[in-house]
Design a protein around this motif. Sequence first.
Motif, short mmCIF file in Angstrom:
data_model
loop_
_atom_site.label_atom_id
_atom_site.label_comp_id
_atom_site.label_asym_id
_atom_site.label_seq_id
_atom_site.Cartn_x
_atom_site.Cartn_y
_atom_site.Cartn_z
N ASP A 98 -5.52 -71.79 -28.44
CA ASP A 98 -4.57 -70.26 -28.12
C ASP A 98 -3.17 -70.40 -27.73
O ASP A 98 -2.65 -69.62 -28.18
N LYS A 101 -1.23 -70.37 -30.84
CA LYS A 101 -1.39 -69.20 -31.48
C LYS A 101 -0.28 -68.33 -31.05
O LYS A 101 0.76 -67.65 -31.40
N VAL A 129 -0.56 -71.12 -38.19
CA VAL A 129 -1.23 -71.67 -37.22
C VAL A 129 -2.25 -72.68 -38.16
O VAL A 129 -2.97 -72.23 -38.80
N ALA A 146 -6.05 -64.98 -29.16
CA ALA A 146 -5.69 -65.81 -28.38
C ALA A 146 -5.93 -65.50 -26.59
O ALA A 146 -5.18 -64.28 -26.44
N ILE A 164 -2.32 -64.13 -36.26
CA ILE A 164 -2.48 -65.58 -35.45
C ILE A 164 -3.78 -66.17 -35.91
O ILE A 164 -4.09 -67.11 -35.50
#
Length: 377
Positions: A98, A101, A129, A146, A164
């Motif tokens: 996370d 991200k 990512v 995230a 993301i």
Amino acid sequence: MNFNFKFSTIVSFGLNSRLEINEIVKEYDFKSICLVIDHALKDVSIINDFIEKIESEVVVVYCDISEPTYDKLEQKRLEVSNLSLDAFIGIGGGSAIDMAKGLSVLKTNLEPAIKYRGFNKYSNTPLPVIAIPTTAGTGSEITPNASFIDSNEKKKLGINGEGIRPKHALIDPELTLSCPLAPTISAGVDSLVHATEAFVAKKTNPMARIFSKEGFKLVIDSLPMLSNDLNNIKLREKVMYGAFLSAIALMNSGTGPAAALSYPLGVHFGVPHGLGGAIFLPHVIEHNISMGYLDYGNIYNFNSGSDSEIFLAEKLLGKIFDTWDILKISKNLGDHGVKTEHIEMIKLETLDLIGALEQNPVPFFEKEIEKTLNKLI
């Protein structure tokens, strides 16, 4: 029968799948990469060996917080602000992935991190990512979410959006050998919450249910054995595969009250998200059964022949309670510092997550939250 089903991350699963990283680096011509790594992995040889083999310029940022906050995300932003980067790789549990991200958003969008809380709040496309999980259960390696805690409002609300969602996920069970007992259990039961709540959610669908059922069985059958044999790579593989399937189900179905109730526990009492959801899950199931929802027996094949729906649903509930006993999952919120005077606060913050509550197959709102919290304190 009408439904939509989405899965866009390119996934490589299996032993040594991590070694495919250089194929990805070459495919996208990544010259400079930021690795966001769980700080607990700093001295793990298999991780350090992996980093040394990456054929690109590598900068390492350590995720040194178990429940990431927007403040910490801003702090980490300073470490990468002057770097020229092509991509982020998150290595670790859900927190590290996370964080990767979040940083991918902040690298191309210049407003304070809190400005991007919500869905698709960023204007510029985040950097790509790549997710490499070292725990089995969070599902962050394939989701467009995230999670971060707003330290001022004391709420856990994420940065979300397709931008993301990891482009690639390298899911290598061998990397979970570095995961100690407590996070192994927390991540594993998190996946069981995912599978169960995705199976019964109002917006579930036949495809999601297939993934839920298989993921649930793999994890609930394997996790108790793994808790007594952490170096068993076959069990690690089964739990990781089951958790992956459960994450696919969740992504295409929905979460529910157990997951929603876990958020205030994480923000105010530091309870890991997976463990928090696990504490509430059997009590949510128990409530739903009492209100006449009996489809739980179909999550797990008991080979029961002509047994009634109520018998099978209660048998499933009993299996979860028995598994929680083996895994030593807490039955009392007081063990985590929760007291009667905290009920109102937890209730109100859970009600903020109305979308999750509305996915429950029977009503589960204010009075049900209060009843469940009182039962557990």
